[in-house]
Scaffold this motif. Structure first.
Motif, short mmCIF file in Angstrom:
data_model
loop_
_atom_site.label_atom_id
_atom_site.label_comp_id
_atom_site.label_asym_id
_atom_site.label_seq_id
_atom_site.Cartn_x
_atom_site.Cartn_y
_atom_site.Cartn_z
N ALA A 141 83.08 35.84 39.89
CA ALA A 141 84.03 34.94 40.54
C ALA A 141 83.81 33.49 40.11
O ALA A 141 84.77 32.76 39.85
CB ALA A 141 83.92 35.06 42.06
N VAL A 146 88.17 33.97 39.45
CA VAL A 146 88.78 34.83 40.47
C VAL A 146 87.83 35.97 40.77
O VAL A 146 86.97 36.31 39.96
CB VAL A 146 90.16 35.40 40.02
CG1 VAL A 146 91.19 34.31 39.86
CG2 VAL A 146 90.03 36.21 38.77
N ASP A 147 88.00 36.58 41.94
CA ASP A 147 87.17 37.74 42.28
C ASP A 147 87.46 38.89 41.32
O ASP A 147 88.59 39.03 40.82
CB ASP A 147 87.46 38.20 43.72
CG ASP A 147 86.92 37.23 44.75
OD1 ASP A 147 85.97 36.48 44.44
OD2 ASP A 147 87.45 37.22 45.88
N GLY A 149 88.02 41.98 41.78
CA GLY A 149 89.12 42.85 42.19
C GLY A 149 90.50 42.27 41.92
O GLY A 149 91.49 42.99 41.91
N LYS A 150 90.58 40.97 41.69
CA LYS A 150 91.86 40.32 41.43
C LYS A 150 92.04 39.93 39.97
O LYS A 150 93.04 39.34 39.60
CB LYS A 150 91.98 39.06 42.30
CG LYS A 150 92.00 39.37 43.78
CD LYS A 150 92.05 38.11 44.60
CE LYS A 150 92.04 38.47 46.09
NZ LYS A 150 92.01 37.29 46.92
N SER A 151 91.07 40.28 39.15
CA SER A 151 91.11 39.89 37.75
C SER A 151 91.64 41.02 36.88
O SER A 151 91.49 42.20 37.20
CB SER A 151 89.69 39.54 37.28
OG SER A 151 89.66 39.24 35.90
N LYS A 152 92.21 40.67 35.76
CA LYS A 152 92.63 41.70 34.80
C LYS A 152 91.44 42.18 33.98
O LYS A 152 91.53 43.16 33.27
CB LYS A 152 93.75 41.18 33.91
CG LYS A 152 93.35 40.21 32.83
CD LYS A 152 94.55 39.86 31.97
CE LYS A 152 94.15 39.36 30.61
NZ LYS A 152 95.28 39.21 29.72
N LYS A 192 90.61 32.48 34.96
CA LYS A 192 91.40 32.61 36.20
C LYS A 192 92.48 33.67 36.11
O LYS A 192 93.59 33.50 36.59
CB LYS A 192 91.99 31.26 36.61
CG LYS A 192 90.92 30.26 36.96
CD LYS A 192 91.49 28.97 37.49
CE LYS A 192 90.35 28.02 37.82
NZ LYS A 192 90.80 26.72 38.23
N LYS A 193 92.16 34.77 35.46
CA LYS A 193 93.10 35.90 35.41
C LYS A 193 92.34 37.20 35.37
O LYS A 193 91.21 37.29 35.08
CB LYS A 193 94.07 35.80 34.25
CG LYS A 193 93.48 35.52 32.90
CD LYS A 193 94.56 35.41 31.88
CE LYS A 193 94.07 34.77 30.60
NZ LYS A 193 95.01 34.78 29.54
#
Length: 193
Positions: A141, A146-147, A149-152, A192-193
């Motif tokens: 993170a 980003v965490d 779980g939210k990242s590609k 951030k992705k």
């Protein structure tokens, strides 16, 4: 490795002496047995024509890296896993086979966090999960932005298993971000992705 005798022992006998002598020398020099190192080994020995010169009656043991990552001496270098800031190819291979590549070229993963694991015994499953959470997930993170779980991108890590803990001297958890598809160029820091 000196080879006694004035008569050429033959290629098969030299190969056996090299296997035994170079293996022991590798372990003494590097600090771990060759199968548990990121370095490979080879040997040089004279042929029958060279054997007439007494100085040629030796086996020369070599170590190196097929990936060309040997810089400086390998004496005492027991690391198996990549270092923070290094980028790699695919990680679905044995740790010793992970290829370290230049981060400016297409790669699969980037190492963003490393922590030494202390203790003589391997971490339990609960301790390993705690390390993954506190070092890898928290670091992901911070690094990517980003965490996980939210990242590609996915989170991957290296940690010696209980089955080889006593044979591998590299007792670090090594966390990386990336994708098994590859194609990443540059750093994922702040992506951030």
């Amino acid at each position: 490795v000196p080879v006694p005798g004035e008569v050429f022992p033959g290629a098969a006998a030299l190969a056996e002496q090299a296997r035994t002598g170079c293996s022991a020398s590798f372990t003494s020099y590097v600090g771990v047995e060759q199968p548990y190192s990121r370095f490979g080994s080879a040997y040089l020995a004279g042929d029958e024509a060279a054997w007439v010169v007494p100085e040629n009656r030796v086996i020369t043991c070599l170590l190196g890296s097929a990936a060309g990552e040997l810089v400086g001496s390998a004496r005492g270098d027991t690391r198996v896993f990549p270092e923070k800031g290094q980028c790699t190819g695919p990680q679905d291979v044995a740790a010793q086979a992970v290829e370290v590549v230049d981060c400016d070229t297409a790669h699969h993963y980037e190492v963003f966090a490393v922590k030494q694991v202390t203790g003589r015994k391997p971490p339990t499953a609960a301790e390993e999960q705690k390390l993954v959470t506190s070092v890898c997930q928290a670091g992901f993170a911070t690094f990517v932005g980003v965490d996980v779980g939210k990242s590609k991108y996915e989170l991957a890590y290296f940690l010696a298993g209980a089955d080889i803990w006593d044979k591998v001297a590299d007792h670090r958890i090594v966390c990386s971000a990336g994708t098994p598809k590859g194609g990443i160029k540059g750093s994922l820091k702040g992506a951030k992705k």
